[in-house]
Design an enzyme around this catalytic site. Structure first.
Site, short mmCIF file in Angstrom:
data_model
loop_
_atom_site.label_atom_id
_atom_site.label_comp_id
_atom_site.label_asym_id
_atom_site.label_seq_id
_atom_site.Cartn_x
_atom_site.Cartn_y
_atom_site.Cartn_z
CG ASP A 164 -11.39 10.90 -0.13
OD1 ASP A 164 -11.92 9.81 0.13
OD2 ASP A 164 -10.94 11.67 0.75
CE1 TYR A 209 -3.07 10.59 -0.73
CE2 TYR A 209 -2.02 9.61 1.20
CZ TYR A 209 -3.00 9.58 0.22
OH TYR A 209 -3.89 8.54 0.17
#
Length: 266
Positions: A57, A114
């Site tokens: 994103d 992540y």
């Protein structure tokens, strides 16, 4: 992609703060759009396709991501160095190798890891903010670690995704979820009270990880309980986590594939 039989796997890293995410979009600067422009310039044609392993994103960075480049003709020269020479300084190609025809950069992902980096206490130097989020207060890290373990396994994460995300499948499996001290805590501009939320899984919903860390921070500050987090995974239709943490703390640390591409007949 069969009309472009020559496929190459690239590994990439980038600082995402200046980009509107990975995916190419009209009118905004993205990682994919910047790459396509660079490849067009070097190859001197537009007959190529880029497919990423993960679509980060806006504002999210990447330490070792991956994408495929599909070409009609064999790569004629050292494309890695040539493209790196004209890419902006916040994007770097790490390595490239031919990929076999049966390799699928989406389906062959073993897991994505992540890292969400965050700090609290006295506000840190702004130069550290590229990959470090700041939270007010003094959360209980030990309690947050317990909360992170609740996410492990396969759960319904409908409460933890963008409210405009409509899907038939909100279930995702978390292989690992933990909070550790930041690798550079106390060094340079990184404060001592800096930590990293590590999450591993094959795939994630939009904003999922950023909402997970939001909930863990609220847990650490005493605004939520472990029981409430567990309930949010059992009956997600009862609530949606309204706030997602800032993008600057999130980094796609690495993408691992089911088999090393080197072992797939190359």
């Amino acid at each position: 992609m069969r009309s472009r039989p020559f496929t190459y796997l690239f590994y990439i890293q980038y600082l995402g703060t200046g980009y509107h995410g990975w995916q190419k979009q009209t009118g905004v600067k993205t990682i994919q759009g910047t790459l396509e422009k660079a490849f067009r310039f070097i190859l001197r044609h537009e007959d190529s396709i880029i497919l990423g392993a993960s679509r980060t994103d806006a504002g999210v960075s990447c330490n070792r991501g991956a994408f495929e480049l599909f070409l009609k003709h064999e790569m004629p020269f050292d494309l890695l160095d040539a493209v790196n020479a004209i890419l902006p300084s916040d994007i770097r190609l790490l390595e490239v190798q031919p990929a076999p025809s049966h390799f699928n950069i989406i389906q062959d992902v073993a897991y994505k890891e992540y890292h969400y980096n965050f700090a609290f206490g006295e506000k840190f130097h702004p130069f550290a903010a590229a990959n470090l989020a700041y939270f007010v207060g003094y959360p209980d890290i030990g309690l947050m670690k317990l909360g992170a373990k609740l996410f492990q396994g396969k759960h319904n994460f409908q409460s933890y995704c963008s409210i405009d995300k409509v899907s038939d499948d909100y279930f995702r499996e978390i292989i690992e979820a933990d909070i550790i001290q930041h690798a550079n805590a106390g060094l340079g501009l990184i404060p001592k009270q800096a930590y990293t939320f590590i999450v591993k899984g094959k795939g994630f919903l939009r904003y999922q990880i950023r909402k997970m860390i939001t909930v863990l921070i609220e847990l650490g500050l005493g605004n939520l309980s472990l029981e409430e987090i567990a309930q949010s995974l059992k009956k997600p239709e009862l609530q949606n986590i309204p706030i997602h943490a800032p993008a600057n703390g999130l980094v796609l640390e690495k993408v691992e594939f089911i088999k090393k591409v080197d072992s797939l007949g190359l």
